[in-house]
Write a protein that holds these residues in place. Structure first.
Motif, PDB file in Angstrom:
ATOM      1  N   PHE A 131       1.041  -1.234  -0.421  1.00 42.84           N
ATOM      2  CA  PHE A 131       0.095   0.197  -0.073  1.00 42.84           C
ATOM      3  C   PHE A 131       0.936   1.522   0.248  1.00 42.84           C
ATOM      4  N   GLY A 150       0.623   5.591   0.287  1.00 45.87           N
ATOM      5  CA  GLY A 150      -0.885   7.153   1.366  1.00 45.87           C
ATOM      6  C   GLY A 150       0.565   7.146   2.273  1.00 45.87           C
ATOM      7  N   ASP A 164      -5.437   7.868   3.333  1.00 46.24           N
ATOM      8  CA  ASP A 164      -5.504   8.014   2.289  1.00 46.24           C
ATOM      9  C   ASP A 164      -4.721   7.132   1.482  1.00 46.24           C
ATOM     10  N   TRP A 165      -4.804   5.555   1.710  1.00 47.35           N
ATOM     11  CA  TRP A 165      -3.832   4.753   1.215  1.00 47.35           C
ATOM     12  C   TRP A 165      -4.737   3.893   0.273  1.00 47.35           C
ATOM     13  N   SER A 166      -4.150   3.477  -0.872  1.00 49.45           N
ATOM     14  CA  SER A 166      -4.072   2.904  -2.054  1.00 49.45           C
ATOM     15  C   SER A 166      -2.703   1.442  -2.063  1.00 49.45           C
ATOM     16  N   VAL A 167      -4.258   0.532  -2.586  1.00 55.28           N
ATOM     17  CA  VAL A 167      -2.665  -0.681  -3.172  1.00 55.28           C
ATOM     18  C   VAL A 167      -1.863  -0.602  -4.617  1.00 55.28           C
ATOM     19  N   MET A 168      -0.192  -0.199  -4.263  1.00 55.34           N
ATOM     20  CA  MET A 168       0.402  -0.241  -4.998  1.00 55.34           C
ATOM     21  C   MET A 168       0.600  -1.358  -5.801  1.00 55.34           C
TER      22      MET A 168
END
Length: 86
Positions: A28, A30, A34-38
């Motif tokens: 992840f 962020g 505000d986190w997103s799968v990388m």
């Protein structure tokens, strides 16, 4: 930006003085809320027992989702993988 990862579905198979380990992972990126799968994939590791009894990673092969190696993640994680062989 921070990078974090979760490892799950780990399977460890003892084989003499080595253990073969397979694990799925998500990485992840962020900050704050505000986190997103990388990226994601599966680690294929071999750990070897040392003369002093410790177990250390000796090899790591990463199977990335969709066979795409995210360059940004690789650059951030390079120090973690230093010294490991493929």
């Amino acid at each position: 930006m921070s990078v974090r990862h979760n490892t799950f579905n780990t399977l460890a198979i003892p084989d003499g003085d080595v253990v073969r380990v397979e694990s799925d992972f998500f990485a992840f990126a962020g900050a704050k809320d505000d986190w997103s799968v990388m990226a994601g994939g599966r680690d294929h590791d071999v750990c070897a027992q040392q003369p002093d009894g410790r177990w250390l990673f000796s090899t790591r092969r990463i199977a990335w989702w969709n066979d795409e190696q995210p360059e940004a993640l690789v650059a951030v994680m390079a120090p973690v993988f230093a010294g490991l062989t493929d």
